[in-house]
Design a protein around this motif. Structure first.
Motif, PDB file in Angstrom:
ATOM      1  N   THR A   1       1.121  20.505  17.540  1.00 60.67           N
ATOM      2  CA  THR A   1      -0.440  20.997  17.063  1.00 60.67           C
ATOM      3  C   THR A   1      -0.761  19.847  16.214  1.00 60.67           C
ATOM      4  O   THR A   1      -0.383  19.729  15.479  1.00 60.67           O
ATOM      5  N   ARG A   2      -2.532  19.855  16.150  1.00 57.84           N
ATOM      6  CA  ARG A   2      -2.786  18.789  15.448  1.00 57.84           C
ATOM      7  C   ARG A   2      -3.434  19.567  13.812  1.00 57.84           C
ATOM      8  O   ARG A   2      -4.246  20.766  14.167  1.00 57.84           O
ATOM      9  N   MET A   3      -2.888  18.917  12.715  1.00 64.40           N
ATOM     10  CA  MET A   3      -3.021  19.527  11.640  1.00 64.40           C
ATOM     11  C   MET A   3      -4.519  18.851  11.733  1.00 64.40           C
ATOM     12  O   MET A   3      -5.174  19.157   9.896  1.00 64.40           O
ATOM     13  N   GLY A   4      -5.723  18.226  11.901  1.00 65.70           N
ATOM     14  CA  GLY A   4      -7.007  17.350  11.395  1.00 65.70           C
ATOM     15  C   GLY A   4      -6.404  16.464  11.038  1.00 65.70           C
ATOM     16  O   GLY A   4      -7.802  16.037   9.981  1.00 65.70           O
ATOM     17  N   THR A   5      -5.937  16.073   9.850  1.00 64.24           N
ATOM     18  CA  THR A   5      -5.621  14.616   9.062  1.00 64.24           C
ATOM     19  C   THR A   5      -5.879  13.811   9.668  1.00 64.24           C
ATOM     20  O   THR A   5      -4.669  13.374  10.037  1.00 64.24           O
ATOM     21  N   ARG A   6      -6.098  12.184   9.199  1.00 64.75           N
ATOM     22  CA  ARG A   6      -7.025  11.578   9.414  1.00 64.75           C
ATOM     23  C   ARG A   6      -6.286  10.193   8.802  1.00 64.75           C
ATOM     24  O   ARG A   6      -6.509  10.224   7.437  1.00 64.75           O
ATOM     25  N   LEU A   7      -5.596   9.030   9.179  1.00 70.00           N
ATOM     26  CA  LEU A   7      -5.805   8.142   8.650  1.00 70.00           C
ATOM     27  C   LEU A   7      -6.911   7.557   7.496  1.00 70.00           C
ATOM     28  O   LEU A   7      -7.731   7.042   9.375  1.00 70.00           O
ATOM     29  N   SER A   8      -7.360   7.595   6.867  1.00 70.37           N
ATOM     30  CA  SER A   8      -8.894   6.305   6.396  1.00 70.37           C
ATOM     31  C   SER A   8      -9.007   5.390   7.517  1.00 70.37           C
ATOM     32  O   SER A   8      -7.785   4.577   7.501  1.00 70.37           O
TER      33      SER A   8
ATOM     34  N   GLY B   1       3.558  11.575   9.012  1.00 74.88           N
ATOM     35  CA  GLY B   1       3.575  12.764   8.883  1.00 74.88           C
ATOM     36  C   GLY B   1       2.812  13.190   7.104  1.00 74.88           C
ATOM     37  O   GLY B   1       2.898  11.819   6.583  1.00 74.88           O
ATOM     38  N   PRO B   2       2.642  13.811   6.340  1.00 75.77           N
ATOM     39  CA  PRO B   2       1.803  13.904   5.601  1.00 75.77           C
ATOM     40  C   PRO B   2       3.455  13.596   4.284  1.00 75.77           C
ATOM     41  O   PRO B   2       3.563  14.304   4.911  1.00 75.77           O
ATOM     42  N   ILE B   3       2.496  12.586   3.219  1.00 80.27           N
ATOM     43  CA  ILE B   3       3.360  12.159   2.380  1.00 80.27           C
ATOM     44  C   ILE B   3       3.813  13.474   1.351  1.00 80.27           C
ATOM     45  O   ILE B   3       2.391  13.599   0.814  1.00 80.27           O
ATOM     46  N   SER B   4       4.721  13.361   0.779  1.00 82.17           N
ATOM     47  CA  SER B   4       4.995  14.392  -0.320  1.00 82.17           C
ATOM     48  C   SER B   4       6.121  13.460  -1.365  1.00 82.17           C
ATOM     49  O   SER B   4       7.457  12.977  -0.592  1.00 82.17           O
ATOM     50  N   GLY B   5       5.733  14.417  -2.137  1.00 84.84           N
ATOM     51  CA  GLY B   5       6.740  13.359  -3.514  1.00 84.84           C
ATOM     52  C   GLY B   5       6.218  13.379  -5.031  1.00 84.84           C
ATOM     53  O   GLY B   5       5.359  13.920  -5.221  1.00 84.84           O
ATOM     54  N   ASP B   6       6.766  12.627  -5.798  1.00 80.82           N
ATOM     55  CA  ASP B   6       6.219  11.752  -7.040  1.00 80.82           C
ATOM     56  C   ASP B   6       5.502  10.056  -6.563  1.00 80.82           C
ATOM     57  O   ASP B   6       5.696   9.398  -5.741  1.00 80.82           O
ATOM     58  N   ALA B   7       5.562   9.989  -7.679  1.00 79.58           N
ATOM     59  CA  ALA B   7       5.465   8.524  -8.066  1.00 79.58           C
ATOM     60  C   ALA B   7       6.887   7.000  -8.229  1.00 79.58           C
ATOM     61  O   ALA B   7       6.386   6.016  -7.843  1.00 79.58           O
ATOM     62  N   GLU B   8       7.591   7.974  -7.736  1.00 82.05           N
ATOM     63  CA  GLU B   8       8.929   7.441  -8.114  1.00 82.05           C
ATOM     64  C   GLU B   8       9.825   7.604  -6.284  1.00 82.05           C
ATOM     65  O   GLU B   8      10.549   6.907  -5.715  1.00 82.05           O
ATOM     66  N   ARG B   9       9.343   8.791  -6.142  1.00 86.05           N
ATOM     67  CA  ARG B   9       9.697   9.293  -4.530  1.00 86.05           C
ATOM     68  C   ARG B   9       9.261  10.102  -3.729  1.00 86.05           C
ATOM     69  O   ARG B   9       8.758  10.936  -4.510  1.00 86.05           O
ATOM     70  N   VAL B  10       9.054   9.546  -2.339  1.00 84.18           N
ATOM     71  CA  VAL B  10       8.187  10.153  -1.425  1.00 84.18           C
ATOM     72  C   VAL B  10       9.428  10.582   0.077  1.00 84.18           C
ATOM     73  O   VAL B  10      10.603   9.789   0.388  1.00 84.18           O
TER      74      VAL B  10
ATOM     75  N   PRO C   1       6.147  -5.737  16.134  1.00 87.64           N
ATOM     76  CA  PRO C   1       4.483  -6.759  17.085  1.00 87.64           C
ATOM     77  C   PRO C   1       3.579  -5.810  17.079  1.00 87.64           C
ATOM     78  O   PRO C   1       3.246  -5.373  16.107  1.00 87.64           O
ATOM     79  N   ARG C   2       2.497  -6.006  17.936  1.00 91.75           N
ATOM     80  CA  ARG C   2       1.505  -5.266  17.835  1.00 91.75           C
ATOM     81  C   ARG C   2       1.049  -4.348  17.564  1.00 91.75           C
ATOM     82  O   ARG C   2       1.851  -3.472  18.890  1.00 91.75           O
ATOM     83  N   VAL C   3       0.258  -4.180  16.334  1.00 85.21           N
ATOM     84  CA  VAL C   3      -0.157  -2.621  16.060  1.00 85.21           C
ATOM     85  C   VAL C   3      -1.042  -2.166  16.067  1.00 85.21           C
ATOM     86  O   VAL C   3      -1.889  -3.467  16.045  1.00 85.21           O
ATOM     87  N   GLU C   4      -1.535  -0.476  17.321  1.00 80.59           N
ATOM     88  CA  GLU C   4      -3.145  -0.479  17.002  1.00 80.59           C
ATOM     89  C   GLU C   4      -3.082   0.853  16.891  1.00 80.59           C
ATOM     90  O   GLU C   4      -2.027   1.546  17.204  1.00 80.59           O
ATOM     91  N   PHE C   5      -4.084   1.463  16.856  1.00 82.56           N
ATOM     92  CA  PHE C   5      -4.195   2.749  16.115  1.00 82.56           C
ATOM     93  C   PHE C   5      -5.198   3.753  17.254  1.00 82.56           C
ATOM     94  O   PHE C   5      -5.818   2.416  17.500  1.00 82.56           O
ATOM     95  N   VAL C   6      -4.440   4.477  17.047  1.00 81.77           N
ATOM     96  CA  VAL C   6      -4.878   5.451  18.778  1.00 81.77           C
ATOM     97  C   VAL C   6      -5.699   6.166  18.129  1.00 81.77           C
ATOM     98  O   VAL C   6      -5.133   7.355  17.299  1.00 81.77           O
ATOM     99  N   GLU C   7      -6.788   6.822  18.749  1.00 80.57           N
ATOM    100  CA  GLU C   7      -6.960   7.566  18.816  1.00 80.57           C
ATOM    101  C   GLU C   7      -6.911   8.947  19.231  1.00 80.57           C
ATOM    102  O   GLU C   7      -6.865  10.122  18.710  1.00 80.57           O
ATOM    103  N   ASP C   8      -6.929   8.512  20.782  1.00 82.37           N
ATOM    104  CA  ASP C   8      -5.681   9.590  21.216  1.00 82.37           C
ATOM    105  C   ASP C   8      -4.701   9.262  21.876  1.00 82.37           C
ATOM    106  O   ASP C   8      -4.935   8.436  23.013  1.00 82.37           O
ATOM    107  N   PRO C   9      -3.684  10.034  21.280  1.00 81.47           N
ATOM    108  CA  PRO C   9      -2.527   9.690  22.268  1.00 81.47           C
ATOM    109  C   PRO C   9      -1.540   9.568  23.472  1.00 81.47           C
ATOM    110  O   PRO C   9      -1.502   9.114  24.425  1.00 81.47           O
TER     111      PRO C   9
ATOM    112  N   HIS D   1      -4.079  10.260  13.464  1.00 80.54           N
ATOM    113  CA  HIS D   1      -3.891  11.473  13.145  1.00 80.54           C
ATOM    114  C   HIS D   1      -2.494  11.975  12.778  1.00 80.54           C
ATOM    115  O   HIS D   1      -0.887  12.051  12.848  1.00 80.54           O
ATOM    116  N   VAL D   2      -2.600  12.495  11.006  1.00 86.32           N
ATOM    117  CA  VAL D   2      -1.635  12.643   9.937  1.00 86.32           C
ATOM    118  C   VAL D   2      -0.607  13.458  10.833  1.00 86.32           C
ATOM    119  O   VAL D   2      -1.824  14.890   9.549  1.00 86.32           O
TER     120      VAL D   2
END
Length: 138
Positions: free
Chosen positions: A36-43, A90-99, A58-66, A22-23
Motif C-alpha cells: 500500500t502507498r503510505m503517501g510520503t514523497r521524496l522532496s 522506506g522511511p529512515i529511522s534511527g539516530d545521528a550515528e546509525r539508521v 547507471p543512469r538514475v531517474e525518479f518516477v512518480e508512477d512505478p 514515494h517512500v
C-alpha cells in the motif's frame, strides 16, 4: 545496485535505475502494509541529494508512477524500460550515528530483493554496514 542485485558476483546488469518518489518500502514484501502507498514523497531537495550520491550508478531517474516502467509479459512483471530496476526506499529511522532504511529493488518477477540496510556515520559520511531483519529474494 552494485552489490545486492541478486546476480551473484557479476557486475550490475542494470543500465537504468528507477527510484520511486514515494517512500513506502517495507524491506519485507510479507509485512503488513507492504503493498500500500503510505503517501510520503521524496522532496525535490532529497531527490537532488540522492542523485549527487549516486554518480557511480547507471543512469538514475525518479518516477512518480512505478507502473510506468513495469510491464507484464505473460505471468512475469518486468522493468524492461532501459533494462532497468525499480527501487523503492522506506522511511529512515534511527539516530545521528546509525539508521535503518527499508529498500525494495525490483527488476522483474525473478531477481527482486527486499531488505533493510543499516547505515552508520563514518568520517567519510554514511556507509552501509549490513542489513537488519529479513532478506527476501524472488
Amino acid at each position: 545496485m552494485t552489490k545486492d542485485h541478486t546476480f551473484e558476483d557479476e557486475e550490475t546488469p542494470f543500465e537504468r535505475v528507477f527510484i520511486d518518489v514515494h517512500v513506502d518500502a517495507t524491506g519485507d514484501p510479507n509485512a503488513p502494509g507492504a503493498h500500500t502507498r503510505m503517501g510520503t514523497r521524496l522532496s525535490a531537495e532529497e531527490q537532488a541529494a540522492i542523485l549527487r550520491e549516486l554518480v557511480d550508478l547507471p543512469r538514475v531517474e525518479f518516477v512518480e508512477d512505478p507502473d510506468s516502467v513495469v510491464v507484464n509479459e505473460g505471468d512475469c512483471a518486468q522493468v524492461i524500460k532501459g533494462n532497468g530496476a525499480l527501487v523503492t526506499l522506506g522511511p529512515i529511522s534511527g539516530d545521528a550515528e546509525r539508521v535503518t532504511v527499508p529498500n525494495d529493488m525490483f527488476p522483474g518477477c525473478l531477481g527482486g530483493v527486499w531488505l533493510t540496510y543499516v547505515l552508520e556515520r563514518t568520517e567519510g559520511g554514511w556507509r552501509v554496514t549490513g542489513t537488519e531483519g529479513p532478506i527476501v529474494i524472488s
